[in-house]
Design a protein around this motif. Structure first.
Motif, PDB file in Angstrom:
ATOM      1  N   ALA A   1       0.826  -1.204   0.000  1.00 50.73           N
ATOM      2  CA  ALA A   1       0.000   0.000   0.000  1.00 50.73           C
ATOM      3  C   ALA A   1       0.863   1.257   0.000  1.00 50.73           C
ATOM      4  N   VAL A   2       1.951   1.240   0.770  1.00 49.12           N
ATOM      5  CA  VAL A   2       2.870   2.383   0.793  1.00 49.12           C
ATOM      6  C   VAL A   2       3.461   2.602  -0.594  1.00 49.12           C
ATOM      7  N   SER A   3       3.814   1.512  -1.256  1.00 47.86           N
ATOM      8  CA  SER A   3       4.353   1.613  -2.613  1.00 47.86           C
ATOM      9  C   SER A   3       3.337   2.254  -3.561  1.00 47.86           C
ATOM     10  N   LEU A   4       2.081   1.882  -3.437  1.00 49.68           N
ATOM     11  CA  LEU A   4       1.035   2.482  -4.273  1.00 49.68           C
ATOM     12  C   LEU A   4       0.859   3.967  -3.945  1.00 49.68           C
ATOM     13  N   LEU A   5       0.913   4.317  -2.667  1.00 52.41           N
ATOM     14  CA  LEU A   5       0.776   5.723  -2.280  1.00 52.41           C
ATOM     15  C   LEU A   5       1.940   6.546  -2.804  1.00 52.41           C
ATOM     16  N   ARG A   6       3.141   5.976  -2.782  1.00 54.04           N
ATOM     17  CA  ARG A   6       4.295   6.686  -3.329  1.00 54.04           C
ATOM     18  C   ARG A   6       4.115   6.962  -4.811  1.00 54.04           C
ATOM     19  N   ALA A   7       3.535   5.995  -5.506  1.00 52.85           N
ATOM     20  CA  ALA A   7       3.372   6.144  -6.949  1.00 52.85           C
ATOM     21  C   ALA A   7       2.237   7.093  -7.303  1.00 52.85           C
TER      22      ALA A   7
ATOM     23  N   MET B   1      -7.703 -13.967   0.275  1.00 52.28           N
ATOM     24  CA  MET B   1      -7.997 -13.976   1.703  1.00 52.28           C
ATOM     25  C   MET B   1      -7.954 -12.561   2.281  1.00 52.28           C
ATOM     26  N   VAL B   2      -6.955 -11.783   1.915  1.00 49.94           N
ATOM     27  CA  VAL B   2      -6.886 -10.426   2.455  1.00 49.94           C
ATOM     28  C   VAL B   2      -7.937  -9.528   1.829  1.00 49.94           C
ATOM     29  N   VAL B   3      -8.273  -9.770   0.558  1.00 50.33           N
ATOM     30  CA  VAL B   3      -9.339  -8.988  -0.078  1.00 50.33           C
ATOM     31  C   VAL B   3     -10.668  -9.264   0.622  1.00 50.33           C
ATOM     32  N   ARG B   4     -10.973 -10.530   0.853  1.00 55.33           N
ATOM     33  CA  ARG B   4     -12.233 -10.884   1.490  1.00 55.33           C
ATOM     34  C   ARG B   4     -12.380 -10.237   2.860  1.00 55.33           C
ATOM     35  N   ASN B   5     -11.265 -10.024   3.536  1.00 57.02           N
ATOM     36  CA  ASN B   5     -11.296  -9.438   4.874  1.00 57.02           C
ATOM     37  C   ASN B   5     -10.930  -7.961   4.882  1.00 57.02           C
ATOM     38  N   ASP B   6     -10.883  -7.355   3.697  1.00 56.98           N
ATOM     39  CA  ASP B   6     -10.648  -5.909   3.571  1.00 56.98           C
ATOM     40  C   ASP B   6      -9.338  -5.466   4.185  1.00 56.98           C
ATOM     41  N   MET B   7      -8.312  -6.316   4.086  1.00 56.22           N
ATOM     42  CA  MET B   7      -6.997  -5.930   4.575  1.00 56.22           C
ATOM     43  C   MET B   7      -5.992  -5.847   3.432  1.00 56.22           C
ATOM     44  N   ASP B   8      -6.451  -5.881   2.209  1.00 55.59           N
ATOM     45  CA  ASP B   8      -5.554  -5.852   1.051  1.00 55.59           C
ATOM     46  C   ASP B   8      -5.004  -4.466   0.828  1.00 55.59           C
ATOM     47  N   ARG B   9      -3.953  -4.387   0.043  1.00 53.59           N
ATOM     48  CA  ARG B   9      -3.248  -3.133  -0.241  1.00 53.59           C
ATOM     49  C   ARG B   9      -4.154  -2.082  -0.865  1.00 53.59           C
ATOM     50  N   TYR B  10      -5.062  -2.522  -1.742  1.00 50.43           N
ATOM     51  CA  TYR B  10      -5.951  -1.563  -2.409  1.00 50.43           C
ATOM     52  C   TYR B  10      -6.932  -0.974  -1.416  1.00 50.43           C
ATOM     53  N   ARG B  11      -7.473  -1.794  -0.530  1.00 53.37           N
ATOM     54  CA  ARG B  11      -8.379  -1.289   0.492  1.00 53.37           C
ATOM     55  C   ARG B  11      -7.646  -0.360   1.453  1.00 53.37           C
TER      56      ARG B  11
ATOM     57  N   VAL C   1      -5.129   1.600   0.764  1.00 54.77           N
ATOM     58  CA  VAL C   1      -4.987   2.894   0.087  1.00 54.77           C
ATOM     59  C   VAL C   1      -6.310   3.651   0.132  1.00 54.77           C
ATOM     60  N   MET C   2      -7.414   2.956  -0.105  1.00 58.53           N
ATOM     61  CA  MET C   2      -8.729   3.593  -0.021  1.00 58.53           C
ATOM     62  C   MET C   2      -8.980   4.131   1.384  1.00 58.53           C
ATOM     63  N   ASP C   3      -8.547   3.382   2.400  1.00 57.05           N
ATOM     64  CA  ASP C   3      -8.718   3.856   3.778  1.00 57.05           C
ATOM     65  C   ASP C   3      -7.941   5.143   4.014  1.00 57.05           C
ATOM     66  N   VAL C   4      -6.737   5.222   3.467  1.00 60.12           N
ATOM     67  CA  VAL C   4      -5.945   6.447   3.609  1.00 60.12           C
ATOM     68  C   VAL C   4      -6.675   7.623   2.968  1.00 60.12           C
ATOM     69  N   ILE C   5      -7.171   7.415   1.767  1.00 60.46           N
ATOM     70  CA  ILE C   5      -7.864   8.489   1.058  1.00 60.46           C
ATOM     71  C   ILE C   5      -9.117   8.911   1.823  1.00 60.46           C
ATOM     72  N   ASP C   6      -9.801   7.948   2.414  1.00 61.52           N
ATOM     73  CA  ASP C   6     -11.030   8.265   3.143  1.00 61.52           C
ATOM     74  C   ASP C   6     -10.767   9.018   4.445  1.00 61.52           C
ATOM     75  N   ARG C   7      -9.550   8.886   5.005  1.00 63.05           N
ATOM     76  CA  ARG C   7      -9.327   9.397   6.356  1.00 63.05           C
ATOM     77  C   ARG C   7      -8.352  10.569   6.442  1.00 63.05           C
ATOM     78  N   VAL C   8      -7.545  10.796   5.434  1.00 67.82           N
ATOM     79  CA  VAL C   8      -6.667  11.971   5.438  1.00 67.82           C
ATOM     80  C   VAL C   8      -7.478  13.161   4.936  1.00 67.82           C
ATOM     81  N   PRO C   9      -7.586  14.197   5.745  1.00 65.38           N
ATOM     82  CA  PRO C   9      -8.401  15.353   5.336  1.00 65.38           C
ATOM     83  C   PRO C   9      -8.010  15.889   3.956  1.00 65.38           C
TER      84      PRO C   9
ATOM     85  N   GLN D   1     -10.830   5.383  -7.011  1.00 64.75           N
ATOM     86  CA  GLN D   1     -11.587   4.580  -7.971  1.00 64.75           C
ATOM     87  C   GLN D   1     -10.703   3.514  -8.605  1.00 64.75           C
ATOM     88  N   ARG D   2      -9.442   3.877  -8.874  1.00 66.58           N
ATOM     89  CA  ARG D   2      -8.520   2.906  -9.470  1.00 66.58           C
ATOM     90  C   ARG D   2      -8.290   1.728  -8.521  1.00 66.58           C
ATOM     91  N   MET D   3      -8.168   2.014  -7.229  1.00 65.38           N
ATOM     92  CA  MET D   3      -7.975   0.945  -6.251  1.00 65.38           C
ATOM     93  C   MET D   3      -9.205   0.037  -6.188  1.00 65.38           C
TER      94      MET D   3
END
Length: 791
Positions: free
Chosen positions: A641-647, A731-741, A743-751, A762-764
């Motif tokens: 997820a950090v790698s995706l945020l850097r990009a 397994m991580v996607v089903r439990n919402d712990m995947d890298r894409y989720r 990144v979405m959490d970061v976008i949802d929570r950083v003002p 949307q890409r995630m």
């Protein structure tokens, strides 16, 4: 004095054993009932009776009988022996016997062997500020908690392994014999090496009843019972009756005969230098006596002795029923205390002539206080097993395989002293620890076939498909002064949750007893864990053992979640020589990315929580968001997820935090490993969003951090009971712990990001949809996931 024929009790010995037995019975009754007047110097009155009558009489006379006879053979043969009291709530018996042999007064100076001490002994039993009604850590000579049934045999065999001179008398209650763990416990004889191990003498005590019902083994036909015990591989010797003299003589002969056979088996094996091809048929004793023997035969016109009514307090309601008080006094005087104790309340010399002396006493044997015998484990330098890490996150290794090499050399280093064992339910190789077989095979005393691998008559790796036995063996091994490790699939360690509870309680109480020496920690390796059981499916996916154990005494529990192979080595180096702890280590066995050099890993484990500066982008400024991980797969997803945020969001200041010691999340007043508030705030901030990927159930992190100043900023992802047979990443996607989720959490929570980074979000989301379609078409994860590495 004339010498009695072999296995025949002399008149002197008979009188001595009987006096000891009567004295122990008297003391047991006194513990249940009396607050004062211990020697019955005056008629009993209600003032002498406890206001609340607690305790268990029914099993007590049989336990006292066995203890008295064990004293005789220990003294006569100079045996190194301990005993295990399997029947629940047998405390009055063992405490009484320890007081008689002096071992109780040795550790409790305020309870001397005289009238004053007897009064204290009685008053403290099941009394506020006193001692429990069952055999517990407070009881000298005990390694077995009597509050839960089923583990006497597994504890006994654990104590006997690698203790060649030790005899363990394991008293199995007939109620206890109905439990599942005890049923598998009989199989310990298939793993007992007569050359290097001691002996276990099971004594099945059949008194006929549990709390309110008959017991199975006491009611089945004698022939069926005999077939059952012989089918377990034992050769039973039967003793039964309700006439004391006859029972004394039979039990004495049975004990002598069994001990002769044990000595002969061991001598033959040790003279030849190896265990025999055919396993010895070890003897055992079946002792059948009435429940509540020597107590009231009837109360209020109802039969008591020999029935379920004798289980707890045979005479209750003494204030409402004055005749019960008279019956109690008659009962206690039936033991003829004036023959047993002098005017000062001291046991008369005649009943102590068979009591062993010093450390040979059952209440004083060092094996029952294992810290007295414990030596530090010779651990090699973990740098010999370290993974070379150039650029983080670019090479793959199996963490538990690296640990296996370390454990192999620990096995080698302890080959002569034989005080380290590995226990597990048929999973050592599955868990990638198979390198240990280079140093020691798997213990096995049954038939060997050409197709078998790594089986050995003297192996110190013990595998049996019974988590209960593995746990019990390890506990018995640790409590008698040795070291060990239990590896298990994470989902199935729950099978021994109640055993782990009892061990945690034992350690907590033992820590408060100055005479109990610290023992080696109980180390769990939980692998084949929730995130890498994608092939086995939902039934194999459960990380909840950690949730349960963190409720235990904070001075006892530690939880480690190493993110890679070197971190696992560093955790092992730290935990294997700790004392009086339960260390839970959850680590993967599948190839996973290497993040830290060995020196970085050692420092990380020492800190417990680290900021990974090399992965962060907040250098010289406050972070906009903290991404934290605890566990190997959560670390992978956070780093991706950090790698995706850097990009995609290069302007974002991201702090990466890794938690290897889970207990650091607690405040210091809740746990000795807790991170002080200032340090916690410095790592996680007090006002920035924290996206936390956790190995287990996410609510545990909220529980642990709810008192922290920035807790409201924590958003935790983890396992939430969404599992099936699928791919690792699904397994991580089903439990919402995947890298894409994440990144979405970061976008949802950083003002501000919800508006400016909507396209990235949307890409995630689209990537999650793409993943779903891909695995159903190709049956494996997308290459960008499967082959991902840190850049």
């Amino acid at each position: 004095m004339a010498t009695a024929p072999p296995h025949q009790l002399s008149e002197h010995d008979l009188a001595t054993v009987d006096r000891y037995w009567r004295a122990a019975n008297y003391l047991a009754v006194g513990q249940i009932y009396l607050m004062d007047n211990p020697l019955l110097a005056e008629p009993l009155s209600l003032e002498h009776i406890k206001p609340r009558l607690l305790g268990h009489w029914g099993t007590t006379p049989g336990l006292n009988l066995i203890y008295a006879h064990l004293n005789r053979v220990i003294a006569a043969r100079d045996l190194d022996a301990i005993h295990i009291t399997g029947p629940g709530h047998g405390g009055p018996a063992t405490v009484a016997c320890c007081w008689l042999d002096g071992s109780y007064s040795d550790v409790y100076r305020d309870v001397p062997r005289d009238g004053e001490g007897m009064a204290r002994l009685f008053r403290q039993f099941s009394f506020p500020g006193g001692v429990p009604s069952h055999v517990a850590p407070e009881t000298p000579g005990s390694i077995h908690e009597g509050g839960e049934l089923g583990y006497s045999l597994s504890h006994a065999y654990g104590a006997a392994f690698d203790n060649p001179d030790l005899v363990v008398a394991a008293i199995v209650g007939d109620g206890e014999a109905e439990t599942g763990p005890l049923a598998t416990g009989w199989h310990g004889n298939k793993f007992l090496d007569p050359v290097h191990d001691g002996a276990v003498l099971p004594i099945l005590h059949l008194n006929g009843y549990k709390i309110a019902n008959p017991t199975v083994l006491a009611r089945i036909p004698q022939e069926e019972l005999d077939q059952l015990l012989r089918g377990y591989g034992h050769d039973p010797v039967y003793v039964s009756g309700d006439e004391p003299e006859a029972v004394h003589r039979e039990l004495a002969a049975a004990l002598d005969g069994c001990l002769d056979r044990i000595a002969a088996y061991q001598r033959a094996a040790r003279e030849s230098g190896s265990a025999p091809a055919e396993r010895p048929r070890w003897p055992m004793i079946v002792l059948r006596t009435p429940k509540g023997w020597t107590g009231p035969k009837e109360v209020d016109g109802l039969p008591v002795e020999g029935t379920w009514r004798a289980h707890q307090v045979p005479l209750s309601g003494l204030r409402e029923h004055p005749e019960h008080l008279e019956q109690l006094e008659s009962w206690m005087r039936s033991y003829r205390p004036e023959e047993l104790f002098d005017d000062q309340g001291r046991p008369r010399a005649e009943l102590l002539s068979h009591v062993p002396v010093g450390d040979r006493r059952l209440g004083s044997n060092p094996h029952a206080n294992g810290g007295r015998l414990l030596r530090s484990l010779p651990l090699p330098d973990i740098r010999r097993y370290a993974i070379e890490v150039g650029k983080p996150g670019t090479t793959l290794h199996e963490p538990t395989r690296a640990l296996g090499a370390l454990l192999r050399d620990v096995m080698r280093a302890t080959a002569e002293r034989r005080d380290f064992r590995l226990f597990g339910p048929d999973e050592t190789a599955s868990n990638r620890l198979q390198d240990v077989y280079e140093a020691s095979g798997k213990g096995w005393q049954e038939e060997l076939l050409p197709v078998d691998e790594h089986l050995s008559r003297d192996g110190r790796v013990l595998e049996m498909l019974s988590e209960h036995n593995c746990q019990g063996w390890l506990e018995g091994y640790l409590l008698t002064g040795r070291h060990g490790l239990f590896s298990s699939y994470e989902a199935f360690i729950h099978i021994v949750t109640s055993m782990a509870n009892q061990h945690a309680k034992w350690l907590k109480v033992s820590r408060e007893l100055p005479w109990r020496m610290p023992i080696a920690s109980l180390n769990y390796l939980l692998t084949s864990h929730v995130w890498r059981q994608d092939h086995n499916g939902f039934s194999h996916q459960d990380p909840g053992f950690i949730d349960h154990m963190v409720n235990k005494d904070p001075h006892t529990i530690r939880v480690y979640l190493p993110p890679d192979a070197n971190s696992l080595l560093a955790v092992a180096d730290h935990t294997l020589n700790t004392r009086d702890l339960i260390n839970i280590v959850a680590a993967g066995k599948q190839p996973s990315l290497d993040w830290l050099s060995i020196d970085e890993a050692v420092n990380h484990v020492h800190r417990g929580i680290s900021v990974w500066d090399w992965a962060s982008t907040d250098t010289g400024r406050e972070p906009d968001v903290v991404l934290a991980a605890a566990g190997d797969v959560p670390t992978l997803e956070v780093m991706a997820a950090v790698s995706l945020l850097r990009a995609h969001l290069p302007q974002l200041a991201v702090r990466v935090v890794n938690v290897v010691d889970l207990m650091r999340l607690l405040p210091p007043d809740d746990h000795p490993n807790g991170l002080p508030g200032r340090g916690f705030d410095a790592v996680f901030t007090t006002d920035k969003p924290v996206i936390f990927a956790y190995h287990g159930y996410p609510w545990l992190i909220h529980r642990m951090t709810y008192r922290r100043s920035g807790h409201d900023n924590f958003h935790v992802r983890g396992y939430k009971e969404e599992g099936t047979t699928t791919t690792p990443f699904d397994m991580v996607v089903r439990n919402d712990m995947d890298r894409y989720r994440l990144v979405m959490d970061v976008i949802d929570r950083v003002p501000g990001l919800a508006l400016t980074a909507i396209a990235v979000r949307q890409r995630m989301k689209d990537k999650r949809v793409e993943h779903h379609a891909y695995i159903r078409k190709y049956g494996e994860d997308m290459p960008e996931v499967k082959d991902w590495s840190w850049t």
